[in-house]
Every structure is written in C-alpha cells, then in structure tokens.
Design a protein around this motif. Structure first.
Motif, PDB file in Angstrom:
ATOM      1  N   GLY A 266       8.992  21.238  18.393  1.00 50.58           N
ATOM      2  CA  GLY A 266      10.364  21.110  18.839  1.00 50.58           C
ATOM      3  C   GLY A 266      11.348  21.855  17.958  1.00 50.58           C
ATOM      4  N   LYS A 267      12.614  21.537  18.138  1.00 53.34           N
ATOM      5  CA  LYS A 267      13.676  22.204  17.398  1.00 53.34           C
ATOM      6  C   LYS A 267      13.724  21.719  15.964  1.00 53.34           C
ATOM      7  N   ALA A 268      13.775  22.671  15.027  1.00 50.45           N
ATOM      8  CA  ALA A 268      13.835  22.320  13.606  1.00 50.45           C
ATOM      9  C   ALA A 268      15.229  21.786  13.274  1.00 50.45           C
ATOM     10  N   PRO A 269      15.326  20.909  12.261  1.00 47.18           N
ATOM     11  CA  PRO A 269      16.645  20.429  11.835  1.00 47.18           C
ATOM     12  C   PRO A 269      17.546  21.589  11.427  1.00 47.18           C
ATOM     13  N   ARG A 270      18.839  21.437  11.627  1.00 50.55           N
ATOM     14  CA  ARG A 270      19.797  22.500  11.296  1.00 50.55           C
ATOM     15  C   ARG A 270      19.703  22.912   9.837  1.00 50.55           C
ATOM     16  N   ASP A 277       5.487  30.712  11.186  1.00 51.57           N
ATOM     17  CA  ASP A 277       5.180  29.902  12.371  1.00 51.57           C
ATOM     18  C   ASP A 277       3.698  29.532  12.351  1.00 51.57           C
ATOM     19  N   LEU A 278       3.340  28.582  11.495  1.00 50.47           N
ATOM     20  CA  LEU A 278       1.938  28.184  11.381  1.00 50.47           C
ATOM     21  C   LEU A 278       1.448  27.445  12.618  1.00 50.47           C
ATOM     22  N   ARG A 279       2.340  26.773  13.324  1.00 49.11           N
ATOM     23  CA  ARG A 279       1.920  26.071  14.540  1.00 49.11           C
ATOM     24  C   ARG A 279       1.367  27.066  15.558  1.00 49.11           C
TER      25      ARG A 279
END
Length: 306
Positions: A266-270, A277-279
């Motif tokens: 999902g969206k990373a915290p601000r 991008d290991l995912r």
C-alpha cells in the motif's frame, strides 16, 4: 538573518571532508574515526558514543530490525543503532497495531537481532502492558530484554507519565531511550495524527521532552511532530533527538525498515521514503522460480547431484 535547514545542511556539507569508502564499513565516510556512521571503530556502539555524537553536532541514522539476517545486512552497511521496535506487530507478526505485541515476542526477536550484529547498539522496545503499571514492572520487563536478549538499551513511550519508569531503569543501570509525540501504543486514544500542534499541545510536548531528559534517558524519539517544534526541542535538550516525521533538524532519523525497503504494502507513510522496491523484486523472483518449476527448467544439471 536566521539560517534555513537547507542553508545549515549546505554549510555542513561544505565543511565535510571528501568521502572515502575505505573509511567506513558502510561507505559513508565522515573523516572522523569516532563517527557513529562512517567511523572506523569496530566495537559495539554504546550510549556514551551517542552522547558524544550530540556534542559533535553529528547526525546519524537508525533503522528497525526484527531478525538476525536483516540486522546483519544493516550492521555491515554501518547503521550504528537498530531498534527492535514493537512495529514488528504491524510489519512482521501480522497484527493490525503494535498493541498485541508481547514481551516474549520482543525478547525472542531482540535476541535474534543481537546475534546478527557485531557493531550496532541494539535498542529493544518495551511493549504495551509491560511497563504501564509502574517503575517496578518496567524494571522487570527491561531486565528480561537486557539479560535474556542482550540488548544495550530499551525504549519506552511517554514523557511526564513515564518519568518514574525511566528514572528507576537508569538508576538500575539500564540505558533508556524515550519516545514522545505520537506514541503508537496509545493509538486507541491518540489515533495516527501529528502531535504538538497548537500552543497547549506544544507546551505539553516540551514538558514531556524535559521530563524524559530529567529522568535520565540518553535519547528521545520524536514521532509525528511539527518540524519547527522538533527543532526547538532539539535545541533545548542536551540528549539527542531522533526524528520520524519530525523534520530535518533532529539529531538523528529513524525509519521502519520495511517502509524504507519497499516491503510494506500500500501507500507508504508521508514521513517515509522508499529507497528500494524489495516487494516487487521478491515477487518477481518468486514468479520466475515458479515459472521454471512448472516448465521443468529448474533444477538443471548444475543444481543436481548424482
């Protein structure tokens, strides 16, 4: 005219000697062999080294870690401080919040991180329910992390309300890192929002910061705090401040490693930054392996014994 944060950073960069990868285990040379990141010392970092870094005006990085293998990678990269955070609940154990994390889980994973490292100072989080009853409970819990896991320090949340716990731990010989601002263990009360906005809230955060320092903590995390307020706290305290969503003027910065490495869905915290991008990389590798297995092209002769 007051210098901006950008002016300060530029001035610091201009004064810094040229980097040499040979100077540092992580290639981040500073020209100072005693530097937390980029230094040449191979022994364990201690809280005394953290204090000295503040006196030098040195900035340094901290990452979370929850297992021996990942911790060994960060140790080899020269990360000087690792936090075995109760964030393991969200990103390692599958909980929705940090609240369910137990002291047993924290002890087991902290021990793994200690075993996987040689140089970094390892800080173990005291999970929710392990210190709120008071100083004596906090001491029992902290002793488990120090004796059974081998951490060099513990972290606990709260400012004025945790003064007694911090004071007893420090008096008993256990270094303590404080944590104020957004305190995730209080998510059911605070929610996930910036803390310290408005005069009353800012004054409370300043009182919390002073209480943590007065109780004997060697450092304090400032989470989701307005940058201007975090800069004020950093200037007032003689102990280092560690920012996460608190601007550039804190003495150190910490990130949850799964956010930094792009593993968090999902969206990373601000306040976070994805450095890789290991995912996606792990997903691509898994699909390539699966494709070769189903096609009968793995294993090949070089992977086979006769």
């Amino acid at each position: 005219m007051a210098m901006t944060a950008q002016d300060t950073a530029a001035a610091s960069a201009a004064q810094r000697p040229p980097a040499s990868a040979a100077d540092s285990p992580g290639g981040g040379a500073t020209g100072n062999p005693k530097a937390l990141y980029g230094g040449t010392r191979s022994r364990r970092i201690t809280v005394h080294d953290i204090t000295a870094a503040k006196e030098r005006g040195e900035k340094w990085p901290m990452l979370t870690a929850y297992d021996a293998m990942t911790a060994s990678v960060f140790d080899e990269a020269g990360i000087p401080v690792m936090l075995v955070g109760d964030s393991m609940g969200n990103c390692h154990l599958g909980y929705e919040t940090t609240v369910p994390v137990t002291l047993d889980e924290m002890t087991m994973l902290s021990a793994a991180v200690v075993r996987g490292t040689k140089r970094a100072l390892i800080v173990g989080d005291l999970p929710f329910g392990s210190y709120q009853e008071g100083p004596v409970q906090a001491l029992r819990s902290a002793m488990r992390l120090v004796k059974d896991a081998g951490v060099g320090a513990v972290k606990l949340e709260g400012g004025e309300r945790s003064h007694g716990q911090i004071e007893l731990l420090v008096r008993s010989g256990i270094p303590v890192m404080g944590h104020i601002g957004l305190t995730p263990q209080s998510v059911n009360t605070l929610g996930y929002r910036v803390q310290g906005r408005g005069e009353e809230a800012a004054q409370q955060l300043l009182r919390d910061a002073k209480a943590v320092q007065d109780a004997g903590a060697f450092a304090v995390v400032l989470e989701l705090v307005p940058a201007e307020l975090a800069a004020e706290v950093t200037g007032l305290l003689h102990i280092p401040t560690i920012g996460i969503g608190a601007g550039v003027d804190t003495d150190a910065q910490v990130l949850v490693y799964t956010d930094m490495a792009g593993l968090t869905p999902g969206k990373a915290p601000r306040f976070s930054k994805k450095y890789v991008d290991l995912r996606r990389a792990l997903g691509d590798a898994a699909r390539e392996f699966a494709d070769e297995v189903t096609a009968g092209t793995f294993p090949q002769a070089e992977h086979t014994f006769h």
